[in-house]
Design an enzyme around this catalytic site. Structure first.
Site, PDB file in Angstrom:
ATOM      1  N   ASP A  35      -6.124  -6.869  47.963  1.00 20.03           N
ATOM      2  CA  ASP A  35      -6.253  -5.537  47.356  1.00 20.03           C
ATOM      3  C   ASP A  35      -7.562  -4.867  47.753  1.00 20.03           C
ATOM      4  O   ASP A  35      -8.469  -5.523  48.244  1.00 20.03           O
ATOM      5  CB  ASP A  35      -6.231  -5.667  45.827  1.00 20.03           C
ATOM      6  N   LYS A  55      -4.243  -0.969  46.710  1.00 20.45           N
ATOM      7  CA  LYS A  55      -3.735   0.180  45.979  1.00 20.45           C
ATOM      8  C   LYS A  55      -4.907   0.990  45.453  1.00 20.45           C
ATOM      9  O   LYS A  55      -5.873   0.442  44.967  1.00 20.45           O
ATOM     10  CB  LYS A  55      -2.875  -0.276  44.806  1.00 20.45           C
ATOM     11  N   MET A 167     -10.821   0.993  34.483  1.00 20.51           N
ATOM     12  CA  MET A 167     -10.095   2.083  35.142  1.00 20.51           C
ATOM     13  C   MET A 167     -10.221   3.401  34.372  1.00 20.51           C
ATOM     14  O   MET A 167      -9.278   4.183  34.315  1.00 20.51           O
ATOM     15  CB  MET A 167      -8.610   1.714  35.310  1.00 20.51           C
TER      16      MET A 167
HETATM   17  N1  SAH Z   1      -8.342  -7.749  37.784  1.00 18.82           N
HETATM   18  C1  SAH Z   1      -9.588  -7.014  37.755  1.00 18.82           C
HETATM   19  C2  SAH Z   1      -9.420  -5.622  37.165  1.00 18.82           C
HETATM   20  C3  SAH Z   1      -8.495  -4.728  37.949  1.00 18.82           C
HETATM   21  S1  SAH Z   1      -8.465  -3.095  37.333  1.00 18.82           S
HETATM   22  C4  SAH Z   1     -10.644  -7.808  37.009  1.00 18.82           C
HETATM   23  O1  SAH Z   1     -10.335  -8.807  36.347  1.00 18.82           O
HETATM   24  O2  SAH Z   1     -11.820  -7.473  37.135  1.00 18.82           O
HETATM   25  C5  SAH Z   1      -9.750  -2.321  38.304  1.00 18.82           C
HETATM   26  C6  SAH Z   1     -10.909  -1.941  37.406  1.00 18.82           C
HETATM   27  O3  SAH Z   1     -11.790  -3.030  37.245  1.00 18.82           O
HETATM   28  C7  SAH Z   1     -11.781  -0.828  37.945  1.00 18.82           C
HETATM   29  O4  SAH Z   1     -11.237   0.439  37.713  1.00 18.82           O
HETATM   30  C8  SAH Z   1     -13.031  -1.039  37.124  1.00 18.82           C
HETATM   31  O5  SAH Z   1     -12.891  -0.563  35.805  1.00 18.82           O
HETATM   32  C9  SAH Z   1     -13.105  -2.548  37.058  1.00 18.82           C
HETATM   33  N2  SAH Z   1     -13.979  -3.125  38.101  1.00 18.82           N
HETATM   34  C10 SAH Z   1     -13.649  -4.023  39.038  1.00 18.82           C
HETATM   35  N3  SAH Z   1     -14.713  -4.362  39.794  1.00 18.82           N
HETATM   36  C11 SAH Z   1     -15.760  -3.660  39.306  1.00 18.82           C
HETATM   37  C12 SAH Z   1     -17.153  -3.580  39.631  1.00 18.82           C
HETATM   38  N4  SAH Z   1     -17.688  -4.298  40.611  1.00 18.82           N
HETATM   39  N5  SAH Z   1     -17.929  -2.745  38.891  1.00 18.82           N
HETATM   40  C13 SAH Z   1     -17.418  -2.019  37.903  1.00 18.82           C
HETATM   41  N6  SAH Z   1     -16.117  -2.067  37.543  1.00 18.82           N
HETATM   42  C14 SAH Z   1     -15.303  -2.875  38.220  1.00 18.82           C
END
Ligand code: SAH
Length: 262
Positions: A35, A55, A167
């Protein structure tokens, strides 16, 4: 013979937040479907074929149905498939849907959890999601909106609960309104952590009442995590990460992980 599908969490931000088990699975993979939030240095030097199914919010490059079909087809072709996702695959990562498709087709699956941004990104800003006497619970809410019928699952105000929203950059005004409706005080602490764990991480500490204006002035961008609750105030004393940190070199990363395994 059938292949196997490993659902693997890469962790948030830099490549070295993947688990040791996860790194080993990548090294053994025949094919990796990844992804867009995954740090691409993780993919350097792998023998696997790489397929980008990334995505973007509002712009789905490969529809979910098609990803499911691809995973099943590859595994049926006797390939060792790794499905690599940002953070943890089970936190808004649709691992359930993809794993169900595999199980329906009798394909063996393995899950390798990852460090989730929901907990780790606040931590990189010195914000623990729980703190004795301050927050005894936390909840993680998606602020992604699929259609108008969907409302955010933000629980009613509880002073000792931390709410983490993922998100939420594009839908900020809408979920702030729900916070108001659910009884969160105007002056209740709220922080945004943008590109958490990365060298260019930025933190904005504000309040529920001022969040919309503050985020606009800050030019907040995705990916960012929002944290709502008293624990946010700990950022002032506990913020520990210097934002000038050097990036991990992929070669060094792999050398460390495989030492002794050759
Ligand atoms: N499965 C992922 C989340 C997927 S949804 C997890 O467990 O982290 C994607 C969201 O994750 C983004 O919109 C944001 O809100 C958050 N996110 C992921 N990586 C990030 C980062 N390095 N800094 C800030 N937010 C992050």
């Amino acid at each position: 013979m059938m292949g196997k599908v490993t659902f693997l969490g890469a962790g948030p931000g830099p490549a070295d937040l993947i688990t040791v088990r996860g790194l080993r699975a990548l090294e053994k993979a025949d094919v990796v479907l990844y992804d867009h939030l995954v740090d691409k240095t993780l993919l350097h030097g792998l023998r696997a074929r790489l397929i980008d199914v990334g995505k973007h919010s509002g712009w789905h490059r490969v529809p979910q149905e098609q990803i499911n079909t691809m995973i099943v087809a590859l595994a049926r072709g006797d390939e060792n498939v790794v499905r690599l996702k940002g953070g943890d695959p089970a936190v808004f990562g649709r691992v359930g849907e993809e794993a169900l498709a595999c199980v329906e087709h009798g394909i063996e699956v393995e899950w390798i959890p990852g460090v989730t941004s929901a907990i780790a990104v606040p931590a990189f800003a010195g914000i623990p999601v729980t703190h004795r006497g301050v927050a005894d619970s936390f909840c993680v809410v998606t602020a992604h909106r699929r259609n108008d019928e969907f409302d955010f699952a933000i629980p009613p105000f509880q002073p000792r609960m931390t709410v983490v929203l993922l998100m939420g950059v594009g839908t900020l005004a809408a979920w702030i309104e729900v916070l108001h409706r659910q009884g969160y005080p105007e002056d209740w602490p709220l922080a945004f952590v943008e590109r958490g764990a990365c060298a260019d991480q930025r933190v904005l500490k504000t309040t529920v009442g001022e969040a919309i204006e503050a985020a606009a002035a800050f030019q907040l961008k995705s990916p960012a995590v929002a944290v709502v609750g008293q624990v946010v105030t700990l950022h002032e004393v506990l913020a520990w990460k210097r934002d000038s940190g050097a990036r991990v070199q992929p070669r060094a990363l792999f050398a460390t992980s495989t030492s002794g395994a050759a």
